[in-house]
Design a protein around this motif. Structure first.
Motif, PDB file in Angstrom:
ATOM      1  N   VAL A  66      -5.001  23.779   1.821  1.00 16.31           N
ATOM      2  CA  VAL A  66      -4.125  22.662   2.221  1.00 16.31           C
ATOM      3  C   VAL A  66      -4.946  21.391   2.469  1.00 16.31           C
ATOM      4  CG1 VAL A  66      -2.554  21.829   4.002  1.00 16.31           C
ATOM      5  CG2 VAL A  66      -2.370  24.185   3.189  1.00 16.31           C
ATOM      6  N   ALA A  67      -6.088  21.534   3.152  1.00 13.84           N
ATOM      7  CA  ALA A  67      -6.939  20.365   3.420  1.00 13.84           C
ATOM      8  C   ALA A  67      -7.444  19.753   2.120  1.00 13.84           C
ATOM      9  CB  ALA A  67      -8.113  20.773   4.303  1.00 13.84           C
ATOM     10  N   ALA A  68      -7.821  20.603   1.170  1.00 14.60           N
ATOM     11  CA  ALA A  68      -8.319  20.103  -0.116  1.00 14.60           C
ATOM     12  C   ALA A  68      -7.229  19.386  -0.894  1.00 14.60           C
ATOM     13  CB  ALA A  68      -8.876  21.263  -0.933  1.00 14.60           C
ATOM     14  N   ILE A  69      -6.008  19.914  -0.852  1.00 19.98           N
ATOM     15  CA  ILE A  69      -4.887  19.270  -1.552  1.00 19.98           C
ATOM     16  C   ILE A  69      -4.618  17.890  -0.957  1.00 19.98           C
ATOM     17  CG2 ILE A  69      -2.393  19.360  -1.947  1.00 19.98           C
ATOM     18  CD1 ILE A  69      -2.643  22.406  -2.128  1.00 19.98           C
ATOM     19  N   ILE A  70      -4.546  17.831   0.366  1.00 16.55           N
ATOM     20  CA  ILE A  70      -4.269  16.548   1.037  1.00 16.55           C
ATOM     21  C   ILE A  70      -5.392  15.548   0.765  1.00 16.55           C
ATOM     22  CG2 ILE A  70      -3.951  15.436   3.273  1.00 16.55           C
ATOM     23  CD1 ILE A  70      -2.692  18.041   4.253  1.00 16.55           C
ATOM     24  N   ALA A  71      -6.661  16.015   0.848  1.00 16.04           N
ATOM     25  CA  ALA A  71      -7.793  15.116   0.608  1.00 16.04           C
ATOM     26  C   ALA A  71      -7.782  14.584  -0.823  1.00 16.04           C
ATOM     27  CB  ALA A  71      -9.103  15.853   0.877  1.00 16.04           C
ATOM     28  N   THR A  72      -7.498  15.464  -1.788  1.00 15.13           N
ATOM     29  CA  THR A  72      -7.471  15.040  -3.196  1.00 15.13           C
ATOM     30  C   THR A  72      -6.390  13.998  -3.441  1.00 15.13           C
ATOM     31  OG1 THR A  72      -8.265  17.229  -3.883  1.00 15.13           O
ATOM     32  CG2 THR A  72      -7.252  15.846  -5.570  1.00 15.13           C
TER      33      THR A  72
END
Length: 411
Positions: A119-125
């Protein structure tokens, strides 16, 4: 102050009290409650005494395999000490057992950790692609990156190779998830282009390294003084890692070698700086291994400090070059703008529409009256060549202006 609750089989409490007396624990700092069902020993100690006491208790009594024994360590929310002067003199820190427990809990490849990483990677991307800073900050809040890094540092300081390896494995897993997510989303989202957020992370500078060092030190200090307080500091540490990992994935998807290399340089620089700062703070604050790990820990700390310090020094070389080019060296556009102000006196640059410097060619678009003497343009071109080099070509695009007085006369 730390509070230790130790339970024993009936009659064993006296042996534990004898151990406390041999360690010099004052009688007002412990209470023994004896009963037919078992003994309860309550010990109130200042932080720096607890590690030695717990080692001795664990060495004397087997708390793992005996159902009649248990050991609980906790930090009370409020303390009203009987000896305030003595309390003020002590340098509080969490116990080694508390730190190790934190490390073990944050170095497990659980479904929760994987979910938060995804989830963090999706939001950051998405934040990077949309160039949306608040979205990127949102990713930092939930990213589980501080725990594995702290685990690696704890493993080094305590000479626990298992903790070190577990921290490395979990951090590599998070890195793989973030890079993969970045690459996938850059592929499926149409018309992904260079944004300011991506550009910042592909051009790392020395201040980025200093931020990582400061964040690592703050995170380690927060963890070792009060485990629960490290959460907010973890947000800053996530800022140094999760968006950078996602940037690498985006760079791979876009086949942008500069983005990949720049983000990798920033990622490893931040990782090494974070680890170095955390290890130093842990060591200075007195986090020490159990005596049977002491030899291994000393060797591991020395080797780790040497490797990390050399790595940070080596990485400062390319970062220094980028820092000079980005923050110190004047850009050609800035040079041209300064010359324009000096010779045209247009502080607000209301007449200068744009400056574009590319491939030894300077293009200027200027609003100016049609009868402006060409001498001014020649003077400006000569000054630009003096600063940038005679091989530069200066091209002017003039947008003629007309002065009108009101009331306007009809023709």
């Amino acid at each position: 102050m730390q509070v230790v609750h130790a339970t024993f089989a009936s009659g064993e409490g006296k042996d534990a009290v004898d151990l406390l007396k041999n360690l010099g624990v004052e009688i007002e700092d412990y209470k023994l409650i004896e009963s037919e069902t078992g003994d309860l020993l309550i010990i109130n100690l200042l932080y720096h005494n607890v590690d030695i006491l717990i080692d001795k208790l664990k060495d004397r009594f087997d708390f793992t395999n005996n159902v009649h024994r248990s050991l609980i360590i906790f930090t009370p929310d409020t303390i009203i000490p009987s000896n305030k002067e003595k309390t003020k003199k002590e340098d509080y820190r969490a116990t080694r057992e508390t730190i190790v427990t934190y490390a073990k809990e944050n170095s497990e490849m659980s479904s929760q950790l994987v979910f938060l990483a995804v989830v963090a990677a999706i939001i950051a991307t998405l934040g990077l692609i949309l160039d949306n800073t608040p979205v990127i900050v949102g990713a930092m809040i939930i990213a589980p990156v501080f725990g594995p890094i702290a685990t690696m540092a704890i493993g080094i300081v305590l000479g626990d190779l298992k903790l070190l390896v577990k921290g490395i494995i979990v951090e590599l897993a998070i890195m793989g998830i973030a890079i993969s997510i970045g690459g996938i989303f850059a592929l499926i989202i149409p018309n992904v282009s260079m944004t300011h957020a991506l550009q910042v992370r592909m051009l790392p500078t020395l201040p980025d390294l200093l931020v990582a060092l400061a964040a690592g030190g703050a995170g380690a200090y927060a963890l070792i003084t009060h485990v629960k307080s490290q959460q907010l500091v973890g947000v800053v540490i996530a800022a140094a890692l999760i968006p950078v990992m996602a940037t690498i994935g985006v760079g791979i998807s876009l086949a942008n070698a500069d983005m990949i290399i720049g983000a990798l340089l920033l990622l490893f620089g931040n990782l090494f700086a974070l680890l170095l700062a955390i290890i130093i703070v842990f060591y200075v604050k007195g986090l020490k291994p159990q005596w049977w790990y002491e030899s291994t820990a000393n060797k591991l700390i020395k080797k780790s400090l040497i490797i990390l310090t050399l790595s940070v020094i080596i990485l400062t070389l390319p970062l220094s070059v980028i820092t000079y080019n980005q923050m110190i060296k004047e850009e050609p556009e800035d040079v041209v703008r300064k010359i324009y102000r000096e010779h045209f006196g247009d502080e607000l640059e209301s007449r200068l529409f744009s400056i574009d410097v590319k491939d030894k060619e300077v293009d200027l678009i200027i609003y100016t009256p049609v009868d402006t003497d060409k001498h001014y343009f020649q003077l400006l071109a000569n000054k630009i060549k003096e600063k940038l080099g005679e091989d530069y070509k200066v091209i002017f695009e003039i947008i003629p202006t007309q002065r009108l007085e009101t009331p306007l006369q009809s023709s």
